[in-house]
Write an enzyme that holds these catalytic residues in place. Structure first.
Site, mmCIF file in Angstrom:
data_model
loop_
_atom_site.group_PDB
_atom_site.id
_atom_site.type_symbol
_atom_site.label_atom_id
_atom_site.label_comp_id
_atom_site.label_asym_id
_atom_site.label_seq_id
_atom_site.Cartn_x
_atom_site.Cartn_y
_atom_site.Cartn_z
ATOM 1 N N GLU A 206 -8.300 -11.717 -8.197
ATOM 2 C CA GLU A 206 -7.614 -10.419 -8.095
ATOM 3 C C GLU A 206 -6.451 -10.284 -9.079
ATOM 4 O O GLU A 206 -6.073 -9.167 -9.442
ATOM 5 C CB GLU A 206 -7.114 -10.201 -6.658
ATOM 6 C CG GLU A 206 -8.248 -9.965 -5.673
ATOM 7 C CD GLU A 206 -7.791 -9.921 -4.216
ATOM 8 O OE1 GLU A 206 -8.507 -9.326 -3.409
ATOM 9 O OE2 GLU A 206 -6.725 -10.480 -3.884
ATOM 10 N N LYS B 226 0.830 -1.197 0.000
ATOM 11 C CA LYS B 226 0.000 0.000 0.000
ATOM 12 C C LYS B 226 0.879 1.268 0.000
ATOM 13 O O LYS B 226 2.090 1.182 0.250
ATOM 14 C CB LYS B 226 -0.951 -0.052 1.211
ATOM 15 C CG LYS B 226 -1.937 -1.244 1.132
ATOM 16 C CD LYS B 226 -2.826 -1.342 2.362
ATOM 17 C CE LYS B 226 -3.814 -2.506 2.245
ATOM 18 N NZ LYS B 226 -4.665 -2.648 3.464
ATOM 19 N N ASN C 40 -2.026 -0.134 7.288
ATOM 20 C CA ASN C 40 -1.430 -1.448 7.576
ATOM 21 C C ASN C 40 -0.552 -2.005 6.459
ATOM 22 O O ASN C 40 -0.271 -3.188 6.401
ATOM 23 C CB ASN C 40 -2.498 -2.442 8.046
ATOM 24 C CG ASN C 40 -3.554 -2.731 6.999
ATOM 25 O OD1 ASN C 40 -3.437 -2.292 5.863
ATOM 26 N ND2 ASN C 40 -4.571 -3.488 7.375
ATOM 27 N N HIS D 140 -1.663 -5.530 1.354
ATOM 28 C CA HIS D 140 -2.857 -6.334 1.079
ATOM 29 C C HIS D 140 -2.436 -7.735 0.661
ATOM 30 O O HIS D 140 -1.443 -7.896 -0.046
ATOM 31 C CB HIS D 140 -3.673 -5.712 -0.067
ATOM 32 C CG HIS D 140 -4.709 -6.645 -0.632
ATOM 33 N ND1 HIS D 140 -5.955 -6.800 -0.052
ATOM 34 C CD2 HIS D 140 -4.677 -7.503 -1.683
ATOM 35 C CE1 HIS D 140 -6.643 -7.706 -0.748
ATOM 36 N NE2 HIS D 140 -5.886 -8.151 -1.746
ATOM 37 N N TYR E 35 -12.111 -3.076 -3.359
ATOM 38 C CA TYR E 35 -12.667 -3.222 -2.007
ATOM 39 C C TYR E 35 -14.191 -3.208 -2.001
ATOM 40 O O TYR E 35 -14.805 -2.814 -1.001
ATOM 41 C CB TYR E 35 -12.114 -2.113 -1.104
ATOM 42 C CG TYR E 35 -10.693 -2.366 -0.630
ATOM 43 C CD1 TYR E 35 -10.363 -3.511 0.094
ATOM 44 C CD2 TYR E 35 -9.677 -1.443 -0.880
ATOM 45 C CE1 TYR E 35 -9.062 -3.735 0.539
ATOM 46 C CE2 TYR E 35 -8.374 -1.666 -0.440
ATOM 47 C CZ TYR E 35 -8.070 -2.813 0.273
ATOM 48 O OH TYR E 35 -6.790 -3.038 0.711
HETATM 49 P P1 DAT Z 1 -7.296 -7.430 5.356
HETATM 50 O O1 DAT Z 1 -6.546 -6.308 4.666
HETATM 51 O O2 DAT Z 1 -6.524 -7.937 6.551
HETATM 52 O O3 DAT Z 1 -7.703 -8.528 4.412
HETATM 53 P P2 DAT Z 1 -10.078 -6.576 5.320
HETATM 54 O O4 DAT Z 1 -10.180 -7.243 3.986
HETATM 55 O O5 DAT Z 1 -11.096 -6.931 6.353
HETATM 56 O O6 DAT Z 1 -8.635 -6.799 5.980
HETATM 57 O O7 DAT Z 1 -10.143 -5.001 5.129
HETATM 58 C C1 DAT Z 1 -9.462 -4.393 4.054
HETATM 59 C C2 DAT Z 1 -8.775 -3.149 4.548
HETATM 60 O O8 DAT Z 1 -9.749 -2.219 5.021
HETATM 61 C C3 DAT Z 1 -7.820 -3.356 5.727
HETATM 62 O O9 DAT Z 1 -6.562 -3.804 5.326
HETATM 63 C C4 DAT Z 1 -7.797 -1.983 6.318
HETATM 64 C C5 DAT Z 1 -9.218 -1.483 6.121
HETATM 65 N N1 DAT Z 1 -10.029 -1.755 7.319
HETATM 66 C C6 DAT Z 1 -10.586 -2.933 7.678
HETATM 67 N N2 DAT Z 1 -11.243 -2.832 8.841
HETATM 68 C C7 DAT Z 1 -11.105 -1.547 9.229
HETATM 69 C C8 DAT Z 1 -11.550 -0.784 10.353
HETATM 70 N N3 DAT Z 1 -12.282 -1.334 11.327
HETATM 71 N N4 DAT Z 1 -11.193 0.526 10.406
HETATM 72 C C9 DAT Z 1 -10.461 1.106 9.435
HETATM 73 N N5 DAT Z 1 -10.005 0.452 8.359
HETATM 74 C C10 DAT Z 1 -10.314 -0.850 8.254
HETATM 75 MG MG MG Z 2 -9.074 -8.509 2.840
#
Ligand code: DAT
Ligand code: MG
Length: 151
Positions: free
Chosen positions: A128, A11, A114, A117, A51
C-alpha cells in the site's frame, strides 16, 4: 524483531471532525516513526483500487463514495511490529465492537464511518505504501516515504 511499514489513512470523516492531530499523536506516543504524510483527495478509481478485495461486497459503492467524499490524510508509519500494533491502536472494524481506548472505540460509532484505515499485514503495508500502489504514487506518498528513508 522485524521493522514493518503500515499505510495509515485518516478517512474523510476523521479529517472533517478534526482528529488528524489526535491520531498522529497516538502513533507518535506509541513510538512509531512517521515516514510520509500527505493531505489528498482520492479519486473514485483509486478508491476502487485500494479496496479491490471488497469489490463484490454489497457495501462497496457506499465505501467508495465515503472515501472520496473529502480529503484523506495518507501516512507511512514505520517500526517494530507497527502493522499489528496499529491494528490494536485502531480497534475493530465496527466501532461499537472496538474496545474503549482504541481510536475507533473512542471516536466512532458506525462501520461505514470508522475514521481510519490501517494495513492488515506487513505484506499489504509494503504494497500500500510502495511504488506498486497507485494511491501512494498519485498522492506522492511513495516519493515522500522513499526520500525519508534512513540510508
Ligand atoms: P478494516 O478497515 O478494519 O481493515 P475491512 O478491510 O474488512 O476493515 O473493510 C474495509 C472498510 O470497508 C471498513 O473500514 C469499512 C468498510 N466495511 C467493512 N465491512 C463493512 C460492512 N459490513 N458494512 C459497511 N461497511 C463495511
Ligand atoms: Mg482492511
Amino acid at each position: 524483531e522485524q521493522v514493518d511499514e503500515s499505510y495509515i489513512m485518516v478517512k474523510p470523516d476523521g479529517v472533517q471532525r478534526g482528529f488528524v492531530g489526535e491520531i498522529i499523536s497516538r502513533f507518535e506516543r506509541k513510538g512509531f516513526k512517521l515516514k510520509g504524510l500527505k493531505l489528498f483527495q482520492c479519486s473514485k478509481e483509486l478508491a476502487e483500487e485500494h479496496y479491490k478485495e471488497l469489490k463484490a461486497k454489497p457495501f462497496f459503492p457506499k465505501l467508495v463514495d465515503y472515501i472520496t467524499s473529502g480529503p484523506v490524510v495518507c501516512m507511512a508509519w514505520e517500526g517494530v511490529g507497527v502493522v499489528a500494533s496499529a491494528r490494536k491502536l485502531i480497534g475493530s472494524t465496527d466501532p461499537l465492537q472496538a474496545e474503549p481506548g482504541t481510536i475507533r472505540g473512542d471516536l466512532a460509532v458506525q462501520t461505514g464511518r470508522n475514521i481510519i484505515h490501517g494495513s492488515d499485514s506487513p505484506e499489504n503495508g509494503k504494497r500500500e505504501i510502495g511504488c506498486g500502489s497507485t494511491m501512494a504514487l498519485a498522492c506522492q506518498l511513495y516519493v515522500i516515504h522513499v526520500l525519508n528513508r534512513d540510508h
